[in-house]
Design a protein around this motif. Structure first.
Motif, PDB file in Angstrom:
ATOM      1  N   LYS A 161       0.562  -1.316  -0.370  1.00 60.46           N
ATOM      2  CA  LYS A 161      -0.330  -0.364  -0.239  1.00 60.46           C
ATOM      3  C   LYS A 161       0.860   1.561  -0.180  1.00 60.46           C
ATOM      4  N   LYS A 162       1.872   1.370   0.994  1.00 56.84           N
ATOM      5  CA  LYS A 162       3.469   2.419   0.858  1.00 56.84           C
ATOM      6  C   LYS A 162       4.894   2.075   0.133  1.00 56.84           C
ATOM      7  N   LEU A 163       3.899   1.249  -0.862  1.00 56.62           N
ATOM      8  CA  LEU A 163       5.292   1.510  -2.231  1.00 56.62           C
ATOM      9  C   LEU A 163       5.850   2.985  -2.900  1.00 56.62           C
ATOM     10  N   ARG A 164       4.563   3.975  -3.512  1.00 54.15           N
ATOM     11  CA  ARG A 164       4.394   4.778  -4.279  1.00 54.15           C
ATOM     12  C   ARG A 164       4.233   5.978  -3.571  1.00 54.15           C
ATOM     13  N   THR A 165       4.533   5.962  -1.666  1.00 53.13           N
ATOM     14  CA  THR A 165       4.513   6.821  -0.378  1.00 53.13           C
ATOM     15  C   THR A 165       5.220   7.704  -1.048  1.00 53.13           C
ATOM     16  N   PHE A 166       7.172   7.664  -1.868  1.00 51.66           N
ATOM     17  CA  PHE A 166       7.744   8.477  -2.021  1.00 51.66           C
ATOM     18  C   PHE A 166       8.005   7.772  -3.065  1.00 51.66           C
ATOM     19  N   SER A 167       8.800   8.835  -4.184  1.00 54.84           N
ATOM     20  CA  SER A 167       8.961   9.110  -5.416  1.00 54.84           C
ATOM     21  C   SER A 167      10.013   7.690  -5.062  1.00 54.84           C
ATOM     22  N   LEU A 188      13.711 -10.048 -15.671  1.00 55.14           N
ATOM     23  CA  LEU A 188      12.012  -9.460 -16.445  1.00 55.14           C
ATOM     24  C   LEU A 188      10.849  -9.955 -16.696  1.00 55.14           C
ATOM     25  N   ASP A 189      10.884 -10.991 -14.780  1.00 55.99           N
ATOM     26  CA  ASP A 189       9.442 -11.459 -14.462  1.00 55.99           C
ATOM     27  C   ASP A 189       9.179  -9.684 -13.502  1.00 55.99           C
ATOM     28  N   MET A 190      10.403  -9.084 -12.919  1.00 55.09           N
ATOM     29  CA  MET A 190       9.605  -8.072 -12.520  1.00 55.09           C
ATOM     30  C   MET A 190       9.251  -6.636 -13.763  1.00 55.09           C
ATOM     31  N   TYR A 191       9.429  -7.069 -14.581  1.00 58.74           N
ATOM     32  CA  TYR A 191       9.536  -6.077 -15.789  1.00 58.74           C
ATOM     33  C   TYR A 191       7.369  -5.323 -16.060  1.00 58.74           C
ATOM     34  N   PRO A 192       6.215  -6.293 -16.061  1.00 58.01           N
ATOM     35  CA  PRO A 192       4.949  -6.195 -15.948  1.00 58.01           C
ATOM     36  C   PRO A 192       4.951  -4.711 -14.666  1.00 58.01           C
ATOM     37  N   ASP A 193       5.297  -5.818 -13.305  1.00 52.79           N
ATOM     38  CA  ASP A 193       5.160  -4.468 -11.702  1.00 52.79           C
ATOM     39  C   ASP A 193       5.628  -3.846 -12.177  1.00 52.79           C
ATOM     40  N   LEU A 194       7.105  -3.691 -12.476  1.00 54.15           N
ATOM     41  CA  LEU A 194       7.433  -2.205 -12.864  1.00 54.15           C
ATOM     42  C   LEU A 194       7.089  -1.297 -14.016  1.00 54.15           C
ATOM     43  N   VAL A 195       6.321  -2.145 -15.017  1.00 52.71           N
ATOM     44  CA  VAL A 195       5.551  -1.071 -16.065  1.00 52.71           C
ATOM     45  C   VAL A 195       4.570  -0.780 -15.028  1.00 52.71           C
ATOM     46  N   ALA A 196       3.422  -1.373 -14.680  1.00 53.32           N
ATOM     47  CA  ALA A 196       2.422  -1.208 -13.808  1.00 53.32           C
ATOM     48  C   ALA A 196       2.814   0.679 -12.683  1.00 53.32           C
ATOM     49  N   GLU A 197       3.746   0.637 -12.508  1.00 59.27           N
ATOM     50  CA  GLU A 197       3.762   1.482 -11.175  1.00 59.27           C
ATOM     51  C   GLU A 197       4.408   2.365 -12.345  1.00 59.27           C
ATOM     52  N   TYR A 198       5.009   2.663 -13.178  1.00 57.52           N
ATOM     53  CA  TYR A 198       5.348   3.984 -14.036  1.00 57.52           C
ATOM     54  C   TYR A 198       3.942   4.765 -14.447  1.00 57.52           C
ATOM     55  N   GLY A 203      -0.568   8.225 -13.568  1.00 59.67           N
ATOM     56  CA  GLY A 203      -1.788   8.781 -13.495  1.00 59.67           C
ATOM     57  C   GLY A 203      -2.147   9.703 -11.907  1.00 59.67           C
ATOM     58  N   ASP A 204      -1.091   9.862 -11.139  1.00 57.06           N
ATOM     59  CA  ASP A 204      -1.457  11.151 -10.433  1.00 57.06           C
ATOM     60  C   ASP A 204      -0.469  12.343  -9.946  1.00 57.06           C
TER      61      ASP A 204
END
Length: 521
Positions: A161-167, A188-198, A203-204
């Motif tokens: 929940k607080k992953l994006r609390t900070f830049s 590359l296993d983490m790639y989709p997660d990193l794309v979603a984070e970007y 978005g906000d």
């Protein structure tokens, strides 16, 4: 016959899988093969650290196990300047204090004491990029990999929940980690997660003009001169981070053979580069500054103006490098105990009081390590005459000298720029503050091992030749091999010959009579 052939195929597949795992992973199954240094010669540092003060908090690797962990996991380092050597081992010793065991695996904390604003397991994302940069040199990959998995999948398969609390510059940092261990499978296993984070940041936090905005406190840099906890400013921090992330994601997409997303993220990076260069560059102050929510430049130089070079964002030969003159200017960022977080000439410098995490000028290791990483990039990747090896060594030396308190090695939150006094040094929360890098700076900056995607080994030491007559960095796990880098002016220290040498698994692969850049073919 068919039955035997079937099992031969299976056995061959197992061998191929084992080989691929060793090649793509960190090569951790390979035993330590230090070619020159002996681990036992440095155990005395750990014995001393263990007795400096009471161990009131114990986690996954307590003090009585610290040496065993370090001996198995870290590169060894030796030099004639004792404080550099001591702080090198102290930083590894203090870093392992932050490894905790959770029901979901290992995690890495920022504070040892519990913080009310942390996520599960006392995890805070502010320094995650620093943790990745530092822990990429730890031989056993499980600590960092499990930490990353918790951050991105520890909330019932979703990001915490607080992953994006900070830049965040996580995608960039993870690609940099790949350059050390070449583990494409994990990346590359983490790639989709990193794309979603970007996409979530877009978005906000994305403005209509394409820049990203952030509150200074959400950069981990509260009470700054250019911002405030509720000001939505386009800061050099988040915009540089997102450039770095886009650049890394483009490279990951290329690795996957995904040409569409490669082009997509290249375009994202190109757009951000142009925006930072045109909107955040103040041609009068010759510095990257915060672009305020009122669409005006902040008109104050802050250390965050060096962050674009952390990601090699500024184009070469466009005059941007002149900003680096400010680290040598006592009215700029040069202070007796290191680099300040705001220019000292500002009338508002250090005006916010002390004791409440002010980024209005005091020295923060978080910022120091970012600036020195950026400076190493300037010295390696840009042609300029504003800063040199002497300047880099001076600041690394000050960084080392600052990491003492009451005569003992110490790492805290932030310190007075003229006295070197740790401003929260007497508070329990400040001890062993895991909010910066040091050993990554030693390895990639001072000693100069520059991680690459190809199999060439590049070393460009930023130590002025006259400073040390000898040094050795050994037991570095890089691309599944053990790398040794040494300088021996006379040849009498290590008995490997005079000069500068690089060894791969004990075999010499490059040498020079001078302390200069070497690239093995």
């Amino acid at each position: 016959m068919l039955h035997q052939f079937k099992y031969k195929i299976i056995a061959f597949a197992v061998l191929i899988a084992a080989f691929s795992s060793c090649k793509s992973g960190a090569g951790y199954s390979q035993k330590n093969k230090a070619a020159v240094l002996k681990a036992a010669d440095f155990k005395h540092y750990v014995d001393y650290f263990n007795t400096m003060e009471d161990e009131n908090l114990k986690f996954a690797v307590p003090n009585d196990s610290a040496w065993v962990w370090m001996k198995s996991n870290i590169p060894l380092f030796e030099c004639p300047q004792q404080n550099f050597e001591e702080i090198y081992y102290f930083r590894w010793w203090s870093a392992r204090k932050h490894i905790i065991k959770t029901p979901q695996g290992f995690a890495i904390t920022e504070f040892l004491v519990d913080r009310s604003y942390a996520d599960k397991y006392n995890m805070i994302s502010s320094a995650l990029g620093h943790h990745i940069q530092e822990f990429r040199w730890v031989h056993d990959p499980k600590y960092l990999e499990q930490d990353i998995h918790i951050w991105f999948r520890g909330n019932e398969g979703k990001m915490m929940k607080k992953l994006r609390t900070f830049s965040s510059w996580t995608a960039s940092a993870l690609y940099n980690r790949y350059l050390v261990n070449k583990d494409d499978k994990f990346l590359l296993d983490m790639y989709p997660d990193l794309v979603a984070e970007y996409a979530a940041w877009e978005g906000d936090r994305k403005r209509k003009d394409g820049l990203f905005w952030q509150f200074d406190v959400k950069d981990g840099m509260e009470e700054s001169l250019s911002g405030a906890r509720k000001f939505r400013n386009a800061r050099p921090t988040i915009n540089s981070y997102m450039f770095g992330n886009a650049t890394a994601l483009a490279k990951m997409a290329k690795m996957k053979g995904d040409g569409k997303n490669e082009s997509y993220f290249i375009a994202k990076a190109d757009t951000l580069q142009k925006l930072v260069e045109t909107k955040l560059w103040n041609s009068k102050s010759e510095f990257f500054e915060t672009f305020t929510e009122k669409d005006t430049l902040a008109q104050v130089r802050e250390a965050i103006g060096f962050i674009p070079w952390y990601f090699n964002l500024p184009q070469k030969d466009k005059g941007f490098e002149k900003a680096w003159e400010q680290i040598k200017d006592e009215k700029g960022f040069s202070a007796p105990f290191g680099l300040t977080t705001a220019e000292r000439r500002s009338p508002r410098f250090r005006t916010h009081g002390t004791g409440t995490c002010e980024w209005d000028g005091a020295i923060w290791p978080f910022a120091t390590s970012q600036t020195l990483t950026a400076m190493a990039n300037v010295l390696n990747n840009y042609s300029q005459n504003f800063v040199g090896k002497t300047d880099y060594f001076k600041q690394m030396n000050l960084y080392v000298e600052s990491q003492y308190f009451h005569g003992r090695p110490y790492l805290g939150e932030y310190l007075d720029e003229t006295t070197g006094y740790w401003l929260m040094g007497e508070r329990e929360r400040s001890r062993y503050y895991n909010h910066s890098t040091f050993n990554d700076l030693m390895i990639t900056g001072l000693i100069g091992l520059r991680p690459r995607a190809d199999e060439k080994i590049e070393v460009n030491p930023l130590i002025p030749q006259e400073k040390w007559d000898w040094f050795c960095l050994d037991n570095v796990l890089y691309h599944g091999n053990i790398i040794t880098i040494l300088w021996d002016k006379t040849g009498e220290k290590y008995h490997k010959g005079k000069g500068f040498r690089i060894f791969k698994n004990g075999k010499e692969i490059a040498a020079s009579e001078k302390l200069e850049k070497l690239v093995s073919e």
